[in-house]
Structure formats: C-alpha cells, structure tokens
Design an enzyme around this catalytic site. Structure first.
Site, PDB file in Angstrom:
ATOM      1  N   CYS A 176     -42.305 -56.398  28.671  1.00  0.00           N
ATOM      2  CA  CYS A 176     -41.358 -55.279  28.576  1.00  0.00           C
ATOM      3  C   CYS A 176     -39.947 -55.835  28.438  1.00  0.00           C
ATOM      4  CB  CYS A 176     -41.502 -54.383  29.809  1.00  0.00           C
ATOM      5  SG  CYS A 176     -40.641 -52.816  29.631  1.00  0.00           S
ATOM      6  N   LYS A 236     -43.817 -68.572  10.580  1.00  0.00           N
ATOM      7  CA  LYS A 236     -43.938 -67.419   9.683  1.00  0.00           C
ATOM      8  C   LYS A 236     -44.486 -67.846   8.322  1.00  0.00           C
ATOM      9  CE  LYS A 236     -40.302 -65.041  12.209  1.00  0.00           C
ATOM     10  NZ  LYS A 236     -38.836 -64.927  12.330  1.00  0.00           N
TER      11      LYS A 236
HETATM   12  N1  LIG Z   1     -36.934 -60.168  19.974  1.00  0.00           N
HETATM   13  C1  LIG Z   1     -37.144 -60.076  18.669  1.00  0.00           C
HETATM   14  O1  LIG Z   1     -36.232 -59.722  17.929  1.00  0.00           O
HETATM   15  C2  LIG Z   1     -38.498 -60.379  18.104  1.00  0.00           C
HETATM   16  C3  LIG Z   1     -38.719 -60.209  16.723  1.00  0.00           C
HETATM   17  C4  LIG Z   1     -39.980 -60.448  16.196  1.00  0.00           C
HETATM   18  C5  LIG Z   1     -41.000 -60.869  17.026  1.00  0.00           C
HETATM   19  N2  LIG Z   1     -40.764 -61.066  18.366  1.00  0.00           N
HETATM   20  C6  LIG Z   1     -41.865 -61.527  19.212  1.00  0.00           C
HETATM   21  O2  LIG Z   1     -42.131 -60.544  20.191  1.00  0.00           O
HETATM   22  C7  LIG Z   1     -42.594 -61.167  21.377  1.00  0.00           C
HETATM   23  C8  LIG Z   1     -41.725 -60.713  22.551  1.00  0.00           C
HETATM   24  O3  LIG Z   1     -40.399 -61.080  22.306  1.00  0.00           O
HETATM   25  P1  LIG Z   1     -39.196 -60.514  23.196  1.00  0.00           P
HETATM   26  O4  LIG Z   1     -37.957 -60.878  22.481  1.00  0.00           O
HETATM   27  O5  LIG Z   1     -39.439 -59.093  23.549  1.00  0.00           O
HETATM   28  O6  LIG Z   1     -39.322 -61.430  24.529  1.00  0.00           O
HETATM   29  P2  LIG Z   1     -38.580 -61.218  25.933  1.00  0.00           P
HETATM   30  O7  LIG Z   1     -37.409 -60.328  25.782  1.00  0.00           O
HETATM   31  O8  LIG Z   1     -38.398 -62.570  26.487  1.00  0.00           O
HETATM   32  O9  LIG Z   1     -39.675 -60.438  26.818  1.00  0.00           O
HETATM   33  C9  LIG Z   1     -40.844 -61.057  27.259  1.00  0.00           C
HETATM   34  C10 LIG Z   1     -41.556 -60.107  28.214  1.00  0.00           C
HETATM   35  O10 LIG Z   1     -42.803 -60.697  28.595  1.00  0.00           O
HETATM   36  C11 LIG Z   1     -42.892 -60.732  30.018  1.00  0.00           C
HETATM   37  N3  LIG Z   1     -43.575 -61.951  30.426  1.00  0.00           N
HETATM   38  C12 LIG Z   1     -43.197 -63.225  30.198  1.00  0.00           C
HETATM   39  N4  LIG Z   1     -44.083 -64.087  30.716  1.00  0.00           N
HETATM   40  C13 LIG Z   1     -45.033 -63.315  31.288  1.00  0.00           C
HETATM   41  C14 LIG Z   1     -46.209 -63.628  32.016  1.00  0.00           C
HETATM   42  N5  LIG Z   1     -46.591 -64.877  32.248  1.00  0.00           N
HETATM   43  N6  LIG Z   1     -46.962 -62.588  32.465  1.00  0.00           N
HETATM   44  C15 LIG Z   1     -46.580 -61.313  32.260  1.00  0.00           C
HETATM   45  N7  LIG Z   1     -45.469 -60.970  31.582  1.00  0.00           N
HETATM   46  C16 LIG Z   1     -44.712 -61.971  31.112  1.00  0.00           C
HETATM   47  C17 LIG Z   1     -41.484 -60.700  30.546  1.00  0.00           C
HETATM   48  O11 LIG Z   1     -41.517 -60.124  31.841  1.00  0.00           O
HETATM   49  P3  LIG Z   1     -40.169 -59.976  32.728  1.00  0.00           P
HETATM   50  O12 LIG Z   1     -39.362 -58.925  31.979  1.00  0.00           O
HETATM   51  O13 LIG Z   1     -40.671 -59.462  34.009  1.00  0.00           O
HETATM   52  O14 LIG Z   1     -39.530 -61.305  32.738  1.00  0.00           O
HETATM   53  C18 LIG Z   1     -40.776 -59.838  29.501  1.00  0.00           C
HETATM   54  O15 LIG Z   1     -40.886 -58.462  29.841  1.00  0.00           O
HETATM   55  C19 LIG Z   1     -42.563 -62.673  21.089  1.00  0.00           C
HETATM   56  O16 LIG Z   1     -43.827 -63.074  20.626  1.00  0.00           O
HETATM   57  C20 LIG Z   1     -41.558 -62.785  19.962  1.00  0.00           C
HETATM   58  O17 LIG Z   1     -41.770 -63.919  19.157  1.00  0.00           O
HETATM   59  C21 LIG Z   1     -39.538 -60.817  18.907  1.00  0.00           C
END
Ligand SMILES: NC(=O)c1ccc[n+]([C@@H]2O[C@H](COP(=O)([O-])OP(=O)(O)OC[C@H]3O[C@@H](n4cnc5c(N)ncnc54)[C@H](OP(=O)(O)O)[C@@H]3O)[C@@H](O)[C@H]2O)c1
Ligand SMILES: NC(=O)c1ccc[n+]([C@@H]2O[C@H](COP(=O)([O-])OP(=O)(O)OC[C@H]3O[C@@H](n4cnc5c(N)ncnc54)[C@H](OP(=O)(O)O)[C@@H]3O)[C@@H](O)[C@H]2O)c1
Lengths: 435, 435
Positions: free
Chosen positions: B14, B208
C-alpha cells in the site's frame, strides 16, 4: 476448450484491406497457428467481380461472388467484413452472427450509423464483434480504451483520425498553400480520393468520433450525435494566424465528458481547431493519425501511427481475428457493447469551447472597447487581444476563454454586423490549452 | 458464466502504487461493477507496518501484516501484488496462484529476473497472471503488443521506458548541464531516488527491455540477456555533439529481431543513443515514457504517456484487474506466456549498431586518412566525417554505417592507441535513422 482442430475464416471483400488480410493469413499462418492454438484456414473470399486484378495471389477456387452463400456456410467460424459501406455489409454481418460466426470488421461508417443493431445481434447470438481497424487504422486504440483503461475514468479523447485532412492541413502549414492547392497535391499523391467529400467535410472523422465516444464513455453515440465541420473553409490566412500564435490547425475529433443538468453528458464534435505547437498532437505530420486520451488516473496518453493503408489496417484486423479465434476456442467472448452509463449527448451550442477571431477593423479610438463589448454582451470573457497593423491594415486578433459555443457564435454574428468591423477574417476554435 | 455474486480482491502493498489501487477500487466501484459484471470487493491490504502513514483512507480492519495469511485465504479470487522486489513478492505470487487466485502485478524486477517460474506456475494453476503496469506505467503497451499485434510480425521495439533518465538527459539537452547537476535537480524534484543506481545505470530499463522482447518476439528473454549501459558517463560534450548533428541523446531500450546463423535471433539492449530530432521519440520530454514499435504490416506505431507515478500505474493495474476478473467470471483465461518462437539471444558483439565518435586530433596532413584506415581495418564503413576547429582544437566527428558492435568497439580501441589521436572525446551509438 473446444475440440476444434481448425478454425475456418471467410473474408468478405478483397480490395485495399481485404487483399492484405488474405496475404497475412497466408504468410503468417504458422505464427497464427501458434498464437491461436489451432490453424486458421481461409475458406472463401467474397467479392463483386471475379476477374478484377488483385494485390494478392489467391489460391484457386477461393474467390466467389456468392457472398451471402459464403456467409451462410455451416462450417464458417469467423467472418471478416472488409467490403465497407452500409449495404450489403450490414446484412452480411447480421447473417454471419445469426449463423453463429464471430465477426471482425473495419467498417466505421456502418458502426457509426447503426452500431447498436450490430451489437445487439452479437449479444443475441453470443458471438464476438470486433472492429479495431475501424478507427485510426493500425493504431491500437479501441482495445486500450475498452480494456486497458477499464479501471480508469476517461474524461477526454482528442484525435487526428483522418489522414487525408491531416495531410492537407500539414501541407498548408509547411508551404503556405491554400486549401485547393493542398487538396490537389493530396489527390495526386493518392492521399485523397477523386471525390474527397467524406474526408474533407469531416464525415469520416465524425464516424470515428462516434465510435470513440461510445467506448470511452460507455454510452451510445452515433454519427448523428456528432457536431461536424470540415476543413474546406480553412484558409491560408487561418493557418498563418495560427502560426502567429505558435499554433497549428488540425481537424480534431473531440469526445468529452461535460457536466450537464443531470450529471455528466457526452460531447462529441469534429472541426478544425488551433492547437499549440507544443501539444503532442501538433507534431503529427502528413497522413499519420494519433489519438490523445485524458483520464483521471492515467493522465495523458497518446497513440500514434498510420491511420490507413491496406497492410496497416489488415494488421489491426488480424489482431482482432486472433483474439476472436482464441475466444471461440475457449468457448468465451470478449467485452461486448458497454453502454451502461447511458449518458445524454450535449448539444453543440451548450458545449464550452474557445474561439480565435481575427477582425479587420477601422483604426480609430474606441475600436477595441467596442469589440470587447461585443464579447461581454454574450458573457464571453477574453483571454488575449493582439492588435496588428495600422490604418487600413488594422487587425484585432482575439482569443476567448471557454464559453458555450452558441454564445461564441452569436458574438461573431454581432461582430460581423458592426460598423467599425470591416471583415471577420478568421474564426476558429482553439483546443489543447488551458480554458 | 460462474454464479459468483462478488469477486474478492487482496492488495499486497500500500505504497505509491498500492494506495492508488485501493483508492480507485473504492472510488470507481460502481463503474467497476458495471464493467466486470459483479462487484469487486476489497477484502484485505497487506503491508509491512500497520502504523505507517497512508495516501488513502482505508476502511477499518483491512490492513494486515500477515500477508502470507491474506494470500492463503480461501475466499480470495484476485491478488494484486504491488510490494515490488524479488522476495517476498515471488513467494506470495506463487502461493496466490497455487491457491487458485488470479494475479495482477507491477513487478518488473521479478518478471525480468524470474518470469518463466511465474508463467509456469500460472499455467499449472490455470490462472491469469497480468502485468501491464510493469512496463511504462500507465501506457498500454503490453496488451497492444500481445493482442493487437498478434496477427502481425513485430521487428523492433525502441522504448524510452525510464522516466528518471529521460528527465536527466532532457535537462542536459535543454540547459547544457552536466550529468551530476541534472541528477541533483532530478533528485530535488523527486524524479530520482537518493540511490539512483537502478535507474541511472539502466537496470530498470533492462528489466523492461526483457519483458518487451519476450512479448514482441514470443521468446524467453530475461534481464541477464539484455546488454546494459547507463547514462552516468554521458557528458555535456556528448549532448552538444548530438545537438550539432541535429540529434538528441536518449536512454533507449532496444529489442530487435536480427538475422542469425540459424534464423532470426533476438537482440535486446539498453544504452544511451543519439537519435535524430525528427524521430517521434526525440520529442518525449521530461519524465514521460514512450514506446515505438515497428512491425511488418502495421508499420511504425508509438505509445506515449506517464511511465510512472502512483495513480497512472494504478490505472494500468486496474485495467488488468477488470480483464482478469471478467475472465474469471467467464471461467476462462487470457493469453498466457507465448514463447513458442524460442529464439536465441544475439550477443551484443554481433549485434549491428552504428557509432558516433568524436576525436581530438593533431591538425596535420594524413590525419583523416589514418582515422579512416582505423575504421577500414575493422571493416566498418563510414557514413560521414565532419572536421571541426583547427590547430590544437582540431576535431573529427565520424558517424559509421552499421557494423557488428564488437568491430566498432575495436575501432575505438585502435583510435585511442594512435599517435595522432589526442583523445577520443565522445563515443555513442546512433539509432532511429537509416543504417
Ligand atoms: N512507483 C511507481 O511509479 C511505479 C511504476 C511502475 C511500477 N511500479 C512497481 O510497483 C511496485 C510497487 O511500487 P511502489 O512504488 O508502490 O513501492 P512502495 O511505495 O515502496 O510501496 C511498497 C509497499 O509494499 C509494502 N511492503 C514492502 N515490503 C513488504 C513485505 N515484506 N511484506 C509486506 N508488505 C511489504 C510496503 O509496506 P509499508 O507501507 O508498510 O512499508 C509498501 O506499502 C514495484 O514492483 C514497482 O516496481 C512502481
Ligand atoms: N483502405 C483503408 O486504408 C482503410 C482504413 C481503415 C478502414 N478501412 C475500411 O475497410 C473497409 C474496406 O476498405 P477498402 O479500402 O479495402 O475498400 P476497397 O478497396 O474499395 O475494397 C472493397 C472490396 O469489397 C468488395 N465489394 C464491394 N461491394 C461488394 C458487394 N456488394 N459484394 C461483394 N463484395 C463487394 C470489392 O470487390 P471487387 O474487388 O470485386 O470490386 C472489393 O474487393 C471499409 O469499411 C473501409 O472503411 C479502410
């Protein structure tokens, strides 16, 4: 999974698009087999004339003028309709569906005029009806709108969806040519037909706008709902005036979700408009097409490519064919018509637009105030006024803020009747910037 | 059709993306119900910390740190994985599939490293595994490649698929800044992370590229197969030199079908390259992404939009979710992995590229001939040579025709060792023009 060993396909029409569909079906047959799961076998090609020259080598015995008979064959699983026009295309598609076949078509005219009849027939027959090639040729735009953006809320679609008019306007912009001269060049190069009306007057783009609006807003929109103005009145002076403000003239198909008295309405229109040169659509040159989509979560997306041509259009047809074939093997169907939102269509007069108006005026005190009053009389607020030239050449160029289109039209009417106004030399809507 | 009255979805993660997925699931729930056919109910959100601040209001009781338990629930139909990274994401996805759930993920790193394990698990479980958001964020590119172009033959994919590096290079181009200065600005504006390695050194783009190449060429390509060079060595001089030839430097993910000894091979690489300013990719500014696709029948297509960001990425996730949900209701699946073509990966040294080389030379007779000989020694033919400056500032700028990358690298080696060469000041590959 069905136990089908092969899927049988009939192609109706073997012209610019049909001949390329037939070619790809033959040349890519191994890949198609791998992607579909079973071979796709071409069992017949329906045409008007058996002896016409064809752009493809057809195996003996496939060509037939008994198109109705071909569609009625019990063993045909998939029908590709690339004849075009309303009849006999409509009857053939309806009978194919009724006969249990899935259908792929490129027929924008028919879909825009009578889509609901076709969609209901597909629904009743529980068969797929796919039509990616009907809008913007090879560019995958309908599938992204319908599937990729299915979890988002599309708010606007701005498209350059007619290659002929884009070629003509691009020519006028790059060479300073007038409309007739640019049209002639387009005809010589094969970008415009001998009778260019359908393209030049915006009928083709309006059909595509209806299809785009229906998909984007999950509502029924037909060609009759689309406000339409062509480019035959666009002058070299309009294009030059656009250039002076860092803009370019494009024929746009515009589909928007706009607030109405009882919730959001759909506004769909096709007309020439000035857009800033910095807008991604401004760099779409020659006969290329592009569709710009704005949605709540995804933001701004653009899809660009060849909007016509036999091979590009056939690529889109074949993409649909693979999906439809796989669905059939799996005993399922893709998303059918989605019109649950059932939104009203906003009349053009109520749709908010912005105008660019160039006016030849008498060069004397009070002219600007008089012109400004004309806008104020209709509650139209002015964004910029630019004065150009002096004396007999004095000109005012006004760009308005957004206002109901009817108020803007009435403003121009009033300007035309004013003593100090010698001539309203250019009136064009402005898109792609801030309101 | 199943008789399901509602579909239950668990979201894992999240953060930037997950919070927007949760928001859209809630805000668009009526539209989602209409598009899917039944309500989609959010039953749990898995995170690491219960008390972290969230960008979305979560209904009480949904948040849990027992992510494995959430995935193991018998009533969960759909699992969205937006945690990222290899573990625990991989284990969670595998257990979701094993448990009968369909999965949507945005996890490019995992897919590029270990895609086949996931695809095989999905195949075995007969469940969908969708991942549109893993490449170019909101831009619908995987679905068009996989479905719209399924009847065509894709020959090349050129992508700007990393927003951070595009922002930096665009800044260097527009302001003349050096790499470090532009990186700092990107960090200040939130376009680059504190540790920018994954973006700047091309790891993200390479992941990618692997995903794009696999889909485009129906073969397995992993991150390890992708040749990779980042942008940290790109200098202000390189960018200026590109500008002098009417080009611009972009970090490109390039996937091509290239002739090999036993049929076509896949070449996949990520490196900075000079492309002509007239190329559609050249106008992709700031942190935007775009993917340019060439195929036999469709010709040249481009897909443009925001490549990252919570809401845009969530839009792509939700689009997949609607498809996967509909498939589930219909008791069917979408296209799974398609690797039937099983092509070999071409080593970078054998892949034909073009080089732009700027050389500080002694300004005396015979220099040009000596430099030309160095190219000829490696069978590299020269397209253009431009001489700039005189005396101590004399510089030769050579652009080669296409040649095996190893031959070009060896040519540069040899140039570096020559007496008359004071310094090789810029070496960069050239793309997007004629060979
Ligand atoms: N951000 C972008 O613009 C973007 C674009 C394309 C693709 N993506 C992909 O989308 C995915 C998520 O990216 P994001 O940017 O949303 O990451 P993020 O902001 O770092 O969020 C990661 C989430 O995963 C949770 N998490 C991490 N480790 C965990 C664990 N061991 N067990 C349970 N929950 C865990 C975290 O919990 P907490 O909140 O409690 O720490 C956090 O809510 C990645 O694969 C990324 O490559 C992201
Ligand atoms: N051309 C494009 O670039 C393009 C792009 C997007 C969409 N489309 C759409 O694709 C469809 C086909 O366009 P096209 O350019 O291929 O048209 P076309 O070149 O005029 O070909 C039409 C074909 O249909 C056949 N036909 C016409 N009337 C028939 C009848 N009554 N019964 C049986 N066959 C009949 C013709 O047979 P004969 O050959 O025997 O005369 C011909 O083979 C249209 O709906 C068009 O809007 C075309």
């Amino acid at each position: 999974m069905s136990d089908k060993r092969t899927l049988k396909v009939a192609v109706l029409g073997c012209g610019a698009v049909g001949s390329q569909v037939v070619r790809l079906l033959t040349e890519q047959s191994d890949d198609l087999t791998a992607r579909v799961g079973v071979p796709v076998e071409l069992v017949g090609v329906g045409v008007r004339r058996l002896d016409a020259p064809r752009d493809v080598d057809l195996p003996d015995g496939l060509l037939t003028t008994d198109v109705a008979g071909l569609v009625a064959r019990a063993d045909v699983d998939l029908v590709v309709e690339v004849i075009g026009g309303i009849e006999p295309a409509r009857t053939l598609i309806l009978s194919a569906l009724d006969n249990g076949a899935s259908v792929v078509t490129a027929n924008k005219a028919l879909l825009a005029e009578d889509g609901p009849t076709l969609f209901e027939a597909a629904e009743k027959a529980e068969r797929d009806l796919y039509y990616e090639a009907a809008v913007a040729g090879a560019i995958p735009i309908l599938r992204p709108l319908r599937e990729s953006l299915a979890g988002d809320k599309v708010t606007r679609v701005l498209g350059i969806v007619n290659g002929t008019t884009n070629f003509i306007l691009d020519k006028m912009d790059s060479s300073g040519a007038g409309f007739s001269e640019a049209l002639e060049e387009a005809q010589e190069l094969g970008y415009a037909e001998a009778d260019p009306t359908a393209d030049v007057e915006g009928f083709d783009a309006a059909a595509k706008a209806a299809i785009l609006a229906s998909l984007a807003f999950h509502s029924r929109v037909t060609a009759a709902d689309v406000y339409r103005e062509g480019i035959s009145d666009v002058t070299a002076a309009d294009v030059a005036s656009a250039r002076d403000m860092g803009s370019v003239v494009k024929l746009l198909a515009i589909c928007e979700l706009r607030p109405g008295p009882n919730g959001d309405q759909v506004a769909a229109r096709v007309h020439p408009a000035m857009i800033p040169r910095t807008h991604p659509l401004a760099s779409v040159r020659e006969a290329f097409n592009a569709v710009f989509v704005e949605s709540e979560a995804a933001g701004q997306l653009m899809f660009y490519g060849p909007g016509a041509g036999g091979a590009p259009t056939a690529s889109a047809v074949l993409g649909d064919l693979v999906t439809v074939a796989r669905n059939r093997l799996a005993g399922t169907r893709g998303m059918g018509e989605s019109a649950y939102a059932d939104r009203a269509v906003q009349p053009m007069g109520e749709t908010r637009t912005r105008y660019h108006v160039a006016i030849d005026v008498d060069d004397r005190a009070g002219v600007l105030a008089a012109v400004a009053n004309a806008f104020a009389d209709h509650d139209v607020s002015i964004q910029t006024v630019r004065q150009e030239g002096r004396g007999a050449d004095a000109q005012l160029v006004v760009v308005s803020h957004a206002a109901p289109d009817a108020a803007l039209a009435a403003t121009v009417e009033q300007l035309r009747s004013m003593d100090i106004v010698r001539e309203v030399t250019s009136v064009m809507r402005v898109e792609g910037g801030d309101e």
